[in-house]
Design a protein around this motif. Structure first.
Motif, PDB file in Angstrom:
ATOM      1  N   MET B 158       0.810  -1.216   0.000  1.00 28.65           N
ATOM      2  CA  MET B 158       0.000   0.000   0.000  1.00 28.65           C
ATOM      3  C   MET B 158       0.847   1.272   0.000  1.00 28.65           C
ATOM      4  SD  MET B 158      -2.894  -1.073  -0.403  1.00 28.65           S
ATOM      5  CE  MET B 158      -4.337  -2.031   0.017  1.00 28.65           C
ATOM      6  N   ASN B 159       2.158   1.128   0.002  1.00 27.03           N
ATOM      7  CA  ASN B 159       3.046   2.295   0.088  1.00 27.03           C
ATOM      8  C   ASN B 159       2.622   3.197   1.242  1.00 27.03           C
ATOM      9  OD1 ASN B 159       4.989   4.189  -0.395  1.00 27.03           O
ATOM     10  ND2 ASN B 159       4.002   5.062  -2.206  1.00 27.03           N
ATOM     11  N   GLY B 161       2.245   5.460   4.625  1.00 25.73           N
ATOM     12  CA  GLY B 161       2.926   6.647   5.134  1.00 25.73           C
ATOM     13  C   GLY B 161       2.855   6.681   6.642  1.00 25.73           C
ATOM     14  N   GLY B 162       2.428   7.801   7.177  1.00 28.16           N
ATOM     15  CA  GLY B 162       2.342   7.979   8.618  1.00 28.16           C
ATOM     16  C   GLY B 162       2.553   9.436   8.942  1.00 28.16           C
ATOM     17  N   CYS B 165       6.035  11.269   7.841  1.00 29.00           N
ATOM     18  CA  CYS B 165       6.572  11.177   6.480  1.00 29.00           C
ATOM     19  C   CYS B 165       6.709  12.542   5.822  1.00 29.00           C
ATOM     20  CB  CYS B 165       5.794  10.211   5.625  1.00 29.00           C
ATOM     21  SG  CYS B 165       4.091  10.614   5.494  1.00 29.00           S
ATOM     22  N   LEU B 166       6.233  13.594   6.474  1.00 33.11           N
ATOM     23  CA  LEU B 166       6.463  14.932   5.924  1.00 33.11           C
ATOM     24  C   LEU B 166       7.965  15.145   5.756  1.00 33.11           C
ATOM     25  CD1 LEU B 166       5.305  17.660   5.065  1.00 33.11           C
ATOM     26  CD2 LEU B 166       5.368  18.378   7.454  1.00 33.11           C
ATOM     27  N   THR B 172       7.842   3.928  -0.046  1.00 33.34           N
ATOM     28  CA  THR B 172       8.616   3.815  -1.291  1.00 33.34           C
ATOM     29  C   THR B 172       9.947   4.574  -1.215  1.00 33.34           C
ATOM     30  OG1 THR B 172       8.455   3.929  -3.709  1.00 33.34           O
ATOM     31  CG2 THR B 172       7.560   5.799  -2.501  1.00 33.34           C
ATOM     32  N   ASN B 173      10.000   5.613  -0.394  1.00 35.22           N
ATOM     33  CA  ASN B 173      11.229   6.392  -0.240  1.00 35.22           C
ATOM     34  C   ASN B 173      12.204   5.740   0.742  1.00 35.22           C
ATOM     35  OD1 ASN B 173       8.764   8.809  -0.063  1.00 35.22           O
ATOM     36  ND2 ASN B 173      10.042   8.621  -1.868  1.00 35.22           N
ATOM     37  N   HIS B 381      -2.928  14.386   8.362  1.00 36.16           N
ATOM     38  CA  HIS B 381      -1.554  14.849   8.195  1.00 36.16           C
ATOM     39  C   HIS B 381      -1.613  16.136   7.375  1.00 36.16           C
ATOM     40  CE1 HIS B 381      -0.962  10.828   9.550  1.00 36.16           C
ATOM     41  NE2 HIS B 381      -1.306  10.286   8.402  1.00 36.16           N
ATOM     42  N   ASN B 386      -2.901  15.276   3.558  1.00 33.32           N
ATOM     43  CA  ASN B 386      -3.482  13.931   3.558  1.00 33.32           C
ATOM     44  C   ASN B 386      -4.614  13.866   4.592  1.00 33.32           C
ATOM     45  OD1 ASN B 386      -2.112  10.574   4.179  1.00 33.32           O
ATOM     46  ND2 ASN B 386      -3.977  11.230   3.195  1.00 33.32           N
ATOM     47  N   GLY B 424      -4.229   8.715  -0.130  1.00 33.75           N
ATOM     48  CA  GLY B 424      -2.888   9.221   0.136  1.00 33.75           C
ATOM     49  C   GLY B 424      -1.968   8.159   0.685  1.00 33.75           C
ATOM     50  N   GLU B 425      -2.530   7.200   1.449  1.00 31.58           N
ATOM     51  CA  GLU B 425      -1.655   6.201   2.062  1.00 31.58           C
ATOM     52  C   GLU B 425      -2.338   4.877   2.375  1.00 31.58           C
ATOM     53  OE1 GLU B 425      -0.151   7.991   5.645  1.00 31.58           O
ATOM     54  OE2 GLU B 425      -2.127   8.259   6.518  1.00 31.58           O
ATOM     55  N   HIS B 426      -3.654   4.773   2.203  1.00 31.43           N
ATOM     56  CA  HIS B 426      -4.334   3.508   2.521  1.00 31.43           C
ATOM     57  C   HIS B 426      -4.424   2.578   1.325  1.00 31.43           C
ATOM     58  CE1 HIS B 426      -6.655   5.450   6.146  1.00 31.43           C
ATOM     59  NE2 HIS B 426      -5.348   5.452   6.293  1.00 31.43           N
ATOM     60  N   GLY B 427      -4.412   3.147   0.136  1.00 29.36           N
ATOM     61  CA  GLY B 427      -4.555   2.327  -1.060  1.00 29.36           C
ATOM     62  C   GLY B 427      -6.003   2.308  -1.542  1.00 29.36           C
TER      63      GLY B 427
END
Lengths: 389, 477
Positions: B158-159, B161-162, B165-166, B172-173, B381, B386, B424-427
């Motif tokens: 799902m790539n 975040g959290g 991650c700002l 992915t990073n 966020h 997000n 944005g981050e859940h998929g």
């Protein structure tokens, strides 16, 4: 050779569709400064994105920039600097090392996935990319991602485009996440360290809480070896962290500020220590601690001229004599044993046609890559042969 | 939720298929009894449930490869599953599918401090990665709210975040390499402890592909040296618009905090009851802004940030004064979803909008909430726009869930319409699948489905996710 110079994405799409219809290969270019990267392309016409230029959207308060592919990198950097911001990944300018002329464009930078010294902290070019528009090999306009920093809506074709050398589509517009320019920077330098000691010191600095944004080592050659470590940020914080790092690394490290510091990184970014050297130039990516071992092992087998280590030792630039296979077999045997890959950056067109420029892929990955290429460019007209024969 | 009709022939051959899987994994590695399959009938999107044909729990990459080969031979769909914490229904099974869970593969394989990487099996939880390296002062940056439970496999799919991650980027990073098992059962290595894998950026393609391109069994992750310290500051405002404007101004000031989190009145009150973090209760909007560094560096950054905030006349502007207080402030934020659960059932959305549109989006959210007569809590966020609107409803009241879903769809369309995205981050999962056509034109979706064709020509992996069923119909065969 004919040059096609579309002024808009729609016009470009028509030209590609027309070429696809005729099965006529196109050499895709931006500012032509990185034309020497990859294998030489046999094409009927050159398709230049240079005319599709301009900043589509820039919101400093959202750290967001959307820019057309033909826009000069310098124009983007100036626009960002006026708001105290920057491209985080510090893209290299290839003109010195490739001895090329022209104006680097955003599209070319993305197509070749160009990053610089700050990559080890701020991520690569692809990590700052948040959206793309492209024209595929049949002339269809495709968009992916967008203009927001967090986006997991569907597959990430944005990253797929970075480093695809125009073989999957012609980029027309790219969105980036940008960052504030640091208020201050200090570079710590030490001279005369051997490669292994330098990489050890860089690992220690990178493993500290002091937020290192550059770590490079110019190996001993014509002049003494120089190792350099960069800290960036708010002024007081930079002073504090540089002192802490000197305490950690030892008193033989000296602090350099302002333009002195900036110039030191400009040289690493553009690999100028190798620019004037004769021979072929290779760029190798390995685990940082393996960098010095790789060079030592190589030197037992082939002639290795000047060496520059960036990214804490993991990015190794080296020159080999331009003869035979340019050291390709030996380089790839050694890097494969360590885990990593080697890319031929500078060599004559004849050499680049004869030697694999990029590491050969294992069979399953080769099938996937070929499959992607067949889907995005079924007629094989976009930069044929640029990445692989 | 419309799902493809299960293959009757596959259902009829269940015993045979289970036997074949047991041959590979032994009796312990295959779950096939109805009562036991219940545990796998849904993930954290509990509104949709369907027990799978069977569940397999391989212990090695080779076993995963053998299972995939067997399923390809039998033409049985495979639904990959990490810890089952997807809020988007990313691992919702179909009745004729085999769930492939990676929970038995949960070991740290290598920790390499000089090169700042770890190699782990992907059944490991997100937080366990940090636990494994913090003794030496390192951490793994992506920190989804579910980090205690969610598996690395799911965060890659799902790539994720959290909150932080700002500054540090999303999965992915921070992902440097994977071991991928293809649908043909081949095992391939992409990337590793070196930076930037060779060739096309397949690593970037696989991260966030929702388990539809292959199964990731091992991952090389970047770890970072932990900062000397961190300190959050609380800023309360009388309107959402003012808070939104303050966020943009902080970012413009040249200091990038590690996190800028936003909570509205509903969420502040619910979370305060839960965490006793000392959140101000008289404000409409609260920002938690965190910076990192030594004490002096924190002071330097906060001086700038507080000066920006002062220009927006905050009702509260308070720095955390102790480790315990900082912990409570973050506990409140991280448990906000759970705390909101006290107000009723909720749907948690996950859209992203350009930061500059935050005030407008928050205003429109309130209007839509009034229009539907459903309470919406906002916690998100803010630094990267997000949003996580929480739609409160009563699942036991006939029609309420459908109403909440309709409101959710409207809110996500709003995100797209102002220039943002559906997730944005859940998929996408099954939850946002049918909204994909709102964000992407046909050609955009065709290009993504072309990628799926290359990796999984039979469309066996994680069926009915990401793409609207009508859009993918002709390819699914």
């Amino acid at each position: 050779m004919t040059t096609l110079a579309p002024k808009s994405e729609a016009e470009l799409a028509e030209m590609v569709a027309d070429a696809a219809g005729r099965g006529a290969p196109l050499e895709v270019t931006g500012g032509r400064t990185r034309q020497g990267l990859g294998r030489p392309v046999q094409a009927e016409a050159t398709l230049s994105t240079r005319g599709i230029s301009g900043i589509s959207l820039y919101e400093p308060g959202a750290l967001t920039l959307v820019v057309k592919a033909g826009t000069p990198v310098s124009e983007v950097e100036e626009t960002l600097a006026a708001e105290g911001q920057m491209l985080p990944f510090e893209p290299m300018d290839h003109r010195a090392i490739l001895r090329s002329e022209g104006e680097p464009t955003i599209g070319g930078m993305v197509a070749c996935a160009v990053s610089g010294p700050r990559r080890l902290k701020a991520g690569a070019c692809r990590d700052s990319m948040i959206g793309v528009r492209l024209v595929d090999g049949e002339g269809t306009v495709i968009k992916n991602g967008g203009r927001v920093m967090k986006n997991v809506t569907g597959y990430d074709l944005v990253k797929l485009m970075a480093g695809s050398y125009g073989t999957l589509g012609v980029l027309t517009e790219i969105g980036f996440k940008v960052l504030p320019k640091p208020q201050a920077e200090i570079t710590l330098k030490a001279t005369g360290l051997d490669d292994a000691k330098a990489v050890g010191a860089m690992a220690e600095a990178l493993g500290s809480p002091f937020d290192v944004s550059g770590a490079a080592h110019i190996g001993a050659g014509a002049s003494d070896a120089v190792t350099q470590i960069r800290i960036e940020g708010l002024t007081e914080s930079v002073t504090y962290r540089s002192q802490e790092l000197i305490d950690l690394l030892g008193a033989d490290w000296t602090a350099h500020e302002g333009t002195d510091s900036a110039r030191a990184w400009e040289a690493i970014k553009n690999v100028t220590p190798l620019a004037d050297r004769e021979g072929a130039v290779w760029r190798v990516s390995v685990k940082p601690s393996d960098g010095p071992n790789l060079i030592a092992a190589l030197r037992e087998k082939i002639d290795v001229d000047a060496v520059v280590y960036d990214w804490g030792g993991g990015l190794v630039w080296l020159a080999t004599p331009e003869e035979g296979d340019l050291g390709a077999v030996e380089l790839r045997v050694q890097t494969a044993a360590l885990g990593g890959h080697a890319t031929l950056i500078r060599a004559s067109a004849v050499s680049r046609a004869a030697v694999d420029v990029f590491d050969p892929e294992p069979a399953p990955l080769q099938r996937i890559s070929a499959g992607l290429r067949a889907k995005f460019d079924p007629k094989g007209i976009l930069n044929p042969g640029r990445m692989r024969a | 939720m419309e799902m493809p009709k299960p293959n009757a022939e596959t259902l009829a051959r269940k015993a045979e298929i289970v036997a074949k899987l047991q041959e590979i994994l032994g009796p312990d590695g295959v779950i096939h009894v109805d009562e036991e399959l219940r545990a796998y009938e849904c993930d954290a999107l509990t509104a949709y449930r369907c027990p799978p044909l069977a569940v397999v729990l391989p212990a090695t990459t080779e076993e995963v490869a053998d299972v995939l080969k067997a399923c390809a031979d039998e033409n049985v769909p495979v639904v990959p599953r990490g810890a089952g914490t997807s809020l988007a229904g990313g691992s919702l099974p179909t009745a004729d599918s085999v769930i492939l869970g990676v929970s038995r593969m949960n070991q740290v394989l290598e920790v390499d401090y000089p090169n700042r990487v770890v190699r782990v099996q992907t059944g490991m939880t997100n937080l366990a990665v940090t636990d494994a390296v913090q003794v030496e002062g390192f951490f793994y940056a992506p920190d989804p709210s579910s980090q205690l439970a969610c598996a690395i496999a799911g965060t890659i799919a799902m790539n994720s975040g959290g909150a932080h991650c700002l500054k540090y980027g999303v999965t992915t990073n921070n992902l440097m390499g994977v071991t991928l098992v293809t649908t043909e059962g081949e095992i391939v290595e992409i990337g590793g402890a070196h930076l930037d894998a060779a060739g096309y950026d397949l690593l970037g393609l696989i991260c966030g592909s929702e388990g539809q391109l292959g199964i990731v069994t091992e991952a090389t992750l970047r770890i970072l040296a932990a900062p000397e310290g961190a300190r959050p500051v609380l800023m309360g405002f009388d309107t959402a618009e003012t808070a939104g404007a303050c966020v943009a101004d902080i970012i413009k000031s040249g200091v990038i905090p590690v996190a800028i989190e936003y909570m509205d009145r509903h969420v502040i009150h619910a979370s305060e009851k839960h965490a006793s973090a000392g959140y101000p209760l008289d404000v409409e909007a609260l920002l938690i802004v965190e910076v990192e560094g030594s004490d002096a560096e924190i002071e330097e950054q906060l001086t700038t940030i507080k000066a920006v905030a002062e220009q927006h006349n905050p009702m509260t502007l308070r720095e955390s004064t102790s480790e315990a207080e900082s912990k409570a402030i973050w506990l409140g934020r991280k448990s906000a979803f759970g705390a909101m659960g006290q107000l009723g059932d909720y749907i948690c959305l996950d859209g992203t909008v350009p930061v500059s549109t935050l005030p407008e989006v928050l205003r429109r959210t309130t209007e839509l909430s009034d229009q539907y007569g459903l309470k919406v809590g906002n916690v998100f966020h803010a630094g990267d726009g997000n949003l996580h609107p929480l739609i409160i409803h009563d699942a036991n009241k006939p029609g309420d869930l459908e109403k909440a879903e309709a409101l959710g769809a409207d809110l996500l369309r709003l995100c797209v319409d102002v220039g943002g995205c559906l997730t944005g981050e859940h998929g996408v999962g099954v939850e946002k699948r049918d909204l994909m056509t709102h964000q992407y034109a046909d050609a955009d979706l065709e290009a993504q489905m072309d990628v799926k064709d290359v990796f999984d020509p039979a469309w066996i992996l994680n069926p009915a996710k990401v793409f609207p069923l009508a859009t993918s119909q002709s390819r699914r065969g």
